[in-house]
Design a protein around this motif. Structure first.
Motif, PDB file in Angstrom:
ATOM      1  N   VAL A  74      -1.358  40.898 -26.970  1.00 51.30           N
ATOM      2  CA  VAL A  74      -0.358  41.046 -25.921  1.00 51.30           C
ATOM      3  C   VAL A  74       0.272  39.683 -25.648  1.00 51.30           C
ATOM      4  CG1 VAL A  74       0.051  41.716 -23.531  1.00 51.30           C
ATOM      5  CG2 VAL A  74      -1.659  42.934 -24.897  1.00 51.30           C
ATOM      6  N   GLU A  75       1.573  39.627 -25.785  1.00 50.02           N
ATOM      7  CA  GLU A  75       2.264  38.351 -25.585  1.00 50.02           C
ATOM      8  C   GLU A  75       2.331  38.008 -24.096  1.00 50.02           C
ATOM      9  OE1 GLU A  75       6.059  38.260 -27.408  1.00 50.02           O
ATOM     10  OE2 GLU A  75       5.286  38.507 -29.441  1.00 50.02           O
ATOM     11  N   LYS A  76       2.220  36.707 -23.825  1.00 46.66           N
ATOM     12  CA  LYS A  76       2.329  36.238 -22.449  1.00 46.66           C
ATOM     13  C   LYS A  76       3.801  36.159 -22.056  1.00 46.66           C
ATOM     14  CE  LYS A  76      -1.730  33.221 -22.878  1.00 46.66           C
ATOM     15  NZ  LYS A  76      -2.170  31.808 -22.871  1.00 46.66           N
ATOM     16  N   SER A  77       4.050  36.418 -20.802  1.00 52.77           N
ATOM     17  CA  SER A  77       5.404  36.234 -20.295  1.00 52.77           C
ATOM     18  C   SER A  77       5.621  34.749 -19.974  1.00 52.77           C
ATOM     19  CB  SER A  77       5.617  37.075 -19.037  1.00 52.77           C
ATOM     20  OG  SER A  77       4.852  36.561 -17.961  1.00 52.77           O
ATOM     21  N   ILE A 192      16.492  19.891 -16.454  1.00 44.81           N
ATOM     22  CA  ILE A 192      15.088  20.150 -16.799  1.00 44.81           C
ATOM     23  C   ILE A 192      15.014  20.919 -18.117  1.00 44.81           C
ATOM     24  CG2 ILE A 192      12.921  21.216 -16.065  1.00 44.81           C
ATOM     25  CD1 ILE A 192      13.925  21.040 -13.181  1.00 44.81           C
ATOM     26  N   ASN A 193      14.199  20.435 -19.032  1.00 46.25           N
ATOM     27  CA  ASN A 193      13.902  21.147 -20.274  1.00 46.25           C
ATOM     28  C   ASN A 193      12.411  21.454 -20.325  1.00 46.25           C
ATOM     29  OD1 ASN A 193      16.558  20.881 -21.037  1.00 46.25           O
ATOM     30  ND2 ASN A 193      16.191  19.283 -22.550  1.00 46.25           N
ATOM     31  N   VAL A 194      12.071  22.737 -20.442  1.00 43.44           N
ATOM     32  CA  VAL A 194      10.671  23.155 -20.586  1.00 43.44           C
ATOM     33  C   VAL A 194      10.467  23.558 -22.042  1.00 43.44           C
ATOM     34  CG1 VAL A 194       8.867  24.718 -19.804  1.00 43.44           C
ATOM     35  CG2 VAL A 194      10.632  23.944 -18.201  1.00 43.44           C
ATOM     36  N   ASN A 195       9.623  22.832 -22.754  1.00 42.25           N
ATOM     37  CA  ASN A 195       9.416  23.056 -24.183  1.00 42.25           C
ATOM     38  C   ASN A 195       8.124  23.841 -24.404  1.00 42.25           C
ATOM     39  OD1 ASN A 195      11.705  21.298 -25.093  1.00 42.25           O
ATOM     40  ND2 ASN A 195      10.475  19.745 -24.077  1.00 42.25           N
ATOM     41  N   VAL A 196       8.266  25.053 -24.950  1.00 41.82           N
ATOM     42  CA  VAL A 196       7.137  25.959 -25.150  1.00 41.82           C
ATOM     43  C   VAL A 196       6.882  26.147 -26.641  1.00 41.82           C
ATOM     44  CG1 VAL A 196       6.233  28.281 -24.734  1.00 41.82           C
ATOM     45  CG2 VAL A 196       7.665  27.167 -23.006  1.00 41.82           C
ATOM     46  N   LYS A 197       5.609  26.061 -27.023  1.00 43.73           N
ATOM     47  CA  LYS A 197       5.215  26.299 -28.414  1.00 43.73           C
ATOM     48  C   LYS A 197       3.892  27.068 -28.422  1.00 43.73           C
ATOM     49  CE  LYS A 197       4.333  23.963 -32.822  1.00 43.73           C
ATOM     50  NZ  LYS A 197       4.216  22.649 -33.510  1.00 43.73           N
ATOM     51  N   ALA A 198       3.866  28.155 -29.188  1.00 47.98           N
ATOM     52  CA  ALA A 198       2.651  28.981 -29.298  1.00 47.98           C
ATOM     53  C   ALA A 198       2.132  29.392 -27.919  1.00 47.98           C
ATOM     54  CB  ALA A 198       1.572  28.244 -30.086  1.00 47.98           C
ATOM     55  N   GLU A 199       3.065  29.839 -27.067  1.00 40.51           N
ATOM     56  CA  GLU A 199       2.739  30.345 -25.729  1.00 40.51           C
ATOM     57  C   GLU A 199       2.056  29.295 -24.861  1.00 40.51           C
ATOM     58  OE1 GLU A 199       0.565  33.974 -26.119  1.00 40.51           O
ATOM     59  OE2 GLU A 199       2.323  35.114 -26.721  1.00 40.51           O
ATOM     60  N   LYS A 200       2.419  28.055 -25.064  1.00 39.97           N
ATOM     61  CA  LYS A 200       1.877  26.967 -24.257  1.00 39.97           C
ATOM     62  C   LYS A 200       2.972  25.934 -24.030  1.00 39.97           C
ATOM     63  CE  LYS A 200      -1.740  23.430 -24.191  1.00 39.97           C
ATOM     64  NZ  LYS A 200      -2.831  22.777 -24.952  1.00 39.97           N
TER      65      LYS A 200
END
Length: 218
Positions: A74-77, A192-200
């Motif tokens: 289940v993918e995280k939101s 603001i830049n929020v950088n997400v990789k592999a649900e983190k």
């Protein structure tokens, strides 16, 4: 007398059967009707057997599906990912660039509040605690309120609770770049830049006027 009556009944039955046989032989329509009736009975039996077999198979498959543990991921939101940033076991490393000056803030979240160290542009290191939205400088284990400790730096960015709350309550633009999902926000004088990789969340970059905040979450 009784025997005579029984014989008469048998003779009538034989007579009716013979009459039916004669009609069957002489009437093609009768033959077709009887064959159609027999076919109907035959196919009705086949359909009933197949339906019962299919029902049993479906019930068996449904039981297997209900009892089989799911391994589907289940993918995280995005909201869940942001909320994970403010977990108690996380650590936060700030590298702050203001022109040619560089300062560093490292802290973790504890029961007492935000606790860590601030190294200013003059390489002076100070221990601090943020609780109840107030800043305390820790000197010889004594907490002294000092809301100007971070000088011109923005406490709403330094305090990770305030920063995440700001992001959660505003809409950003989602972009894909290599293996990263980047959420961009333009809020008044903040970028603001929020950088997400592999649900983190790998890092958060904040630009306010000419001051860059590079935040690493561990």
């Amino acid at each position: 007398m009784e025997k005579h009556n029984k014989d008469d009944e048998n003779d009538k039955k034989i007579s009716k059967f013979q009459t039916f046989k004669e009609l069957y032989k002489q009437s093609p329509a009768m033959k077709a009707l009887i064959k159609l009736f027999l076919y109907f009975i035959f196919f009705s039996i086949i359909i009933s057997v197949v339906a019962m077999s299919g029902s049993n198979t479906n019930d068996s498959n449904n039981e297997q599906l209900e009892n089989k543990p799911t391994s589907e991921r289940v993918e995280k939101s995005y909201r869940d990912i942001l909320n994970e940033v403010i977990l108690k076991n996380n650590k936060y490393n700030y590298e702050i660039i203001n022109g040619e000056e560089k300062s560093i803030i490292n802290y973790s979240l504890e029961e007492s509040g935000i606790s860590g160290f601030y190294e200013n542009a003059n390489s002076i290191i100070k221990k601090f605690i943020i609780k109840d939205d107030n800043v305390y400088e820790v000197v010889l284990k004594e907490e002294r309120e000092n809301n100007s400790l971070f000088e011109e730096l923005n406490l709403n960015i330094i305090n990770i609770y305030r920063l995440i709350d700001l992001i959660l309550n505003n809409k950003g633009i989602k972009m894909l770049e290599n293996d990263y999902i980047i959420y961009k926000y333009s809020l008044n004088n903040l970028e603001i830049n929020v950088n997400v990789k592999a649900e983190k969340i790998e890092n958060i970059d904040v630009l306010e006027n000419n001051i860059h905040y590079f935040i690493k979450v561990e």
